[in-house]
Write an enzyme that holds these catalytic residues in place. Structure first.
Site, PDB file in Angstrom:
ATOM      1  N   ASP A 375       0.863  -1.173   0.000  1.00 50.91           N
ATOM      2  CA  ASP A 375       0.000   0.000   0.000  1.00 50.91           C
ATOM      3  C   ASP A 375       0.907   1.232   0.000  1.00 50.91           C
ATOM      4  OD1 ASP A 375      -2.445   1.529   0.357  1.00 50.91           O
ATOM      5  OD2 ASP A 375      -1.696   1.914   2.375  1.00 50.91           O
ATOM      6  N   ASP A 573      -1.263  -0.805   6.237  1.00 51.04           N
ATOM      7  CA  ASP A 573      -1.411  -0.324   7.608  1.00 51.04           C
ATOM      8  C   ASP A 573      -2.797   0.201   7.943  1.00 51.04           C
ATOM      9  OD1 ASP A 573      -1.414   2.026   6.120  1.00 51.04           O
ATOM     10  OD2 ASP A 573      -0.473   3.173   7.725  1.00 51.04           O
TER      11      ASP A 573
END
Length: 701
Positions: A375, A573
């Site tokens: 990500d 996250d």
């Protein structure tokens, strides 16, 4: 590391083996490591030395040994030395094995302790029968040495396992016993950590450890967080920042308001994850357990065939000796230790390097990952904007940044804070007066007697401003990269421009380059616009970019990569990463992320350094390699040794006494333990690459 490890059900503590020291089907009723590890080491150490002491007179008074070395001992009761002292060695020294074997019978999980118990029981029965005149077999010295060597092997095994489990003890030792609590009148009193309550304010002096998780309410300092993140470089903290129990203030005193205690602290969460990882079973462990259980039946079968064969030759004495030897040499001691020790060591090593193993299978599979899907925001980038370019029209770049910083100094907008920080790095920022926020467009204020405004394209359109020719080329390049562009306006004339981008983590390039050097494919996924994603991807050198991906579509991208035949690890996250983390073959959560992301991942990076992913791959490969080596050694040793112990080469004058079998069995265990200990030499610390660890210049010179 944030609050992410709180409010999680307490994991069971590390489970240690019983007196046997083994795991799985070959293992037994467990004990908590914290209470009993030292007890087990001491138990086997004490029994070993006493058994060795008692074995000396037994060996010295053995008629067989006297014949070998040509001496003769004659004194009253010489023939009772063996039976008396041998019985003590058997009952007291051999008790852990007898007890462990009986427990395996009760649990219907036969294993190595039952084999050892059977071996020393047969040896004792044969020895006693000889003393009663039923056999002509001088076996007391063999029995005593057999028990003594077994105790030595278990003592060394307990020491090895204890070293492997030291990670939890080391983590617990990081917490101070006392804290300095600040009273409402400002006075400071020393209290035990157990006396602290939520909301208390504690004074953490320079060089002292933080006693509990909390938020800094006064002061600023650099903190050594290596115990959590594995990163040795101190981290600057100030009022409003959170600190973690066990970290050290390196240069200044701060006051911290406590918001987590005991089992709710980050450190306690790490301990639970380490304990959980050391308990969890990998595929290799399942294989080892099955092999150990199977080996018990192989040993019993081999012992029965050996007894029948030697009795058929009419040699009852040799039948007893060979059966005892087969039972001893067949003990899957090394096989039972091969994986648990490697597991414990790898989990401890990972924890010391800021890698928390929540699922052993995730670590085991990491070595086979083909593609790492990162990500972007918060993982490869900091999720914070920084100034990456400045241009002026009639003003020097430093002057543009100085004036823009002055105008933005009273704004709380993230872009404003980035401009102010960049301006202050260049020098002093003048004071602005008459600050006013222009909703949705920007801000304005007076600096040095002139009225300035800072804003984006909306401000330019509203005031019908014309971009100067000197700025066109620079702003076009910035916009092509997807950077946010803010203009500095003086009296309705644009006099400068500033470009801001989400700051790439300094370690991100090294992470990408390191994984590619290992032959892995690196893919970036983000919801950002295509031009922003492509610019970041090109800067990092990733292999593929997924842009403009909605949160609910991230797991579909994981499935798309898997559909190409790739084994995928997802690194993220945020809450919107959780489905992708769960769908991926391996989910890796950045520790600064959310509880949801961490719950969905099998591996957790305590810090935010993506280079730790390289350490995961290297640790996974090394752990697997050691496990396979230990399994081959342990299983191969047993397969080769059983025929020899049974007397298959007796016709050639080659035989194996039971004591020698015990030595070889213990040596095999020590070889496995020593090989696993080599994992300690693995260095997982990120090694910066000169060409990959460059950070983008915060401001163009």
């Amino acid at each position: 590391m944030d609050h992410q490890l709180k409010d999680r059900p307490s994991e069971p503590g590390i489970r240690m083996e019983d007196n046997s020291g083994h795991h799985g089907p070959a293992g037994h009723e467990a004990h908590d490591h914290g209470q009993h590890a030292g007890h087990h080491v001491e138990l086997f150490r004490r029994r070993f030395w006493w058994s060795l002491l008692l074995s000396v007179p037994i060996v010295v008074t053995s008629h067989m040994v006297m014949d070998w070395f040509g001496y003769d001992l004659r004194f009253y009761g010489v023939d009772t030395v063996g039976p008396v002292l041998g019985s003590i060695v058997f009952v007291w020294g051999g008790w852990p094995f007898l007890e462990g074997g009986w427990r395996e019978v009760q649990q219907r999980r036969p294993g190595m302790m039952l084999l050892i118990g059977m071996a020393i029981t047969v040896a004792y029965a044969a020895s006693m029968a000889t003393s009663l005149g039923w056999f002509d077999l001088d076996f007391w010295w063999e029995l005593s040495l057999l028990v003594t060597i077994m105790l030595l092997g278990h003592w060394q095994e307990m020491k090895a396992l204890g070293h492997a489990q030291d990670a939890l003890a080391a983590l617990a030792a990081l917490l101070p016993d006392e804290a300095e609590r600040v009273a409402t009148d400002g006075s400071v009193e020393t209290v035990t950590v157990d006396e602290l309550r939520l909301g208390d304010v504690v004074l953490v002096r320079s060089g002292a450890r933080v006693p509990a998780d909390g938020e800094i309410v006064e002061g600023a300092a650099e903190f050594d967080e290596s115990m959590v993140t594995g990163e040795s470089r101190p981290v600057a903290k100030q009022a409003g920042d959170r600190v973690v129990a066990g970290t050290v203030s390196t240069d200044s005193a701060v006051r911290v308001r406590v918001d987590a205690l005991g089992e709710e602290t980050t450190l306690a969460g790490i301990q639970r994850l380490v304990a959980q990882a050391q308990e969890s079973r990998s595929r290799a462990q399942v294989l080892a357990d099955r092999a150990a259980a199977l080996l018990f039946y192989v040993a019993i079968g081999a012992a029965a065939v050996t007894a029948l064969a030697w009795l058929a030759f009419g040699d009852a004495d040799d039948a007893v000796v060979r059966v005892v030897t087969v039972l001893v040499i067949s003990c899957p001691h090394a096989l039972g230790l091969a994986i648990p020790l490697t597991t414990s060591l790898s989990s401890a090593l990972a924890a010391r390097n800021g890698i928390l193993v929540k699922d052993r299978l995730a670590l085991e599979q990491s070595r086979t990952v083909d593609a790492f899907l990162f990500d972007k925001t918060g993982t490869l980038t900091k999720g914070e904007h920084t100034v990456v370019g400045v241009a002026g029209a009639g003003l020097a770049e430093d002057e543009v940044l100085r004036l823009a910083g002055a105008v933005e100094s009273d704004s709380e907008h993230p872009l404003a804070r980035a401009i102010v920080a960049a301006a202050r790095r260049r020098g002093p920022v003048p004071e602005a007066v008459g600050f006013r926020s222009i909703t949705g467009r920007g801000v304005e204020a007076a600096v040095d007697g002139s009225r300035y405004a800072v804003g984006g394209p909306a401000l330019v359109r509203e005031r019908s401003l014309v971009e100067p020719e000197e700025l066109v080329a620079a702003t076009r390049a910035w916009k092509d990269r997807g950077a946010a562009v803010l203009y500095l306006v003086r009296d309705d004339v644009i006099v400068g421009g500033v470009a801001l981008e989400d700051e790439i983590r300094p370690e991100a390039r090294a992470a990408v380059a390191g994984l590619q050097a290992l032959g892995r494919r690196v893919v970036m996924i983000t919801g950002d616009a295509r031009q922003v994603a492509d610019a970041v991807g090109a800067d990092l050198g990733v292999d593929e970019v997924f842009a403009e991906v909605l949160p609910e579509e991230k797991d579909a991208k994981v499935a798309e990569l898997q559909g190409r035949g790739l084994t995928v690890a997802m690194v993220g996250d945020g809450v919107n990463d959780a489905p992708a983390l769960a769908r991926a073959d391996v989910g890796i959560a950045i520790g600064a992320g959310t509880d949801v992301a961490i719950e969905s991942a099998g591996l957790i990076l305590a810090g935010s350094d993506p280079r730790a992913v390289i350490g995961i791959v290297r640790l996974s490969a090394a752990t697997y390699r050691k496990s396979v080596q230990n399994l081959w050694w342990a299983a191969g040793y047993n397969l080769a040794a059983i025929p020899l112990a049974a007397g298959a080469l007796a016709w050639a004058g080659i035989s194996m006494p039971p004591a020698v079998a015990a030595v070889l069995m213990s040596v095999s265990t020590i070889v496995v333990a020593a090989n696993a200990q080599l994992l300690r030499r693995l260095d997982l610390r990120p090694v910066p690459r000169p060409d990959a660890d460059r950070t983008p210049a915060p401001v163009a010179p």
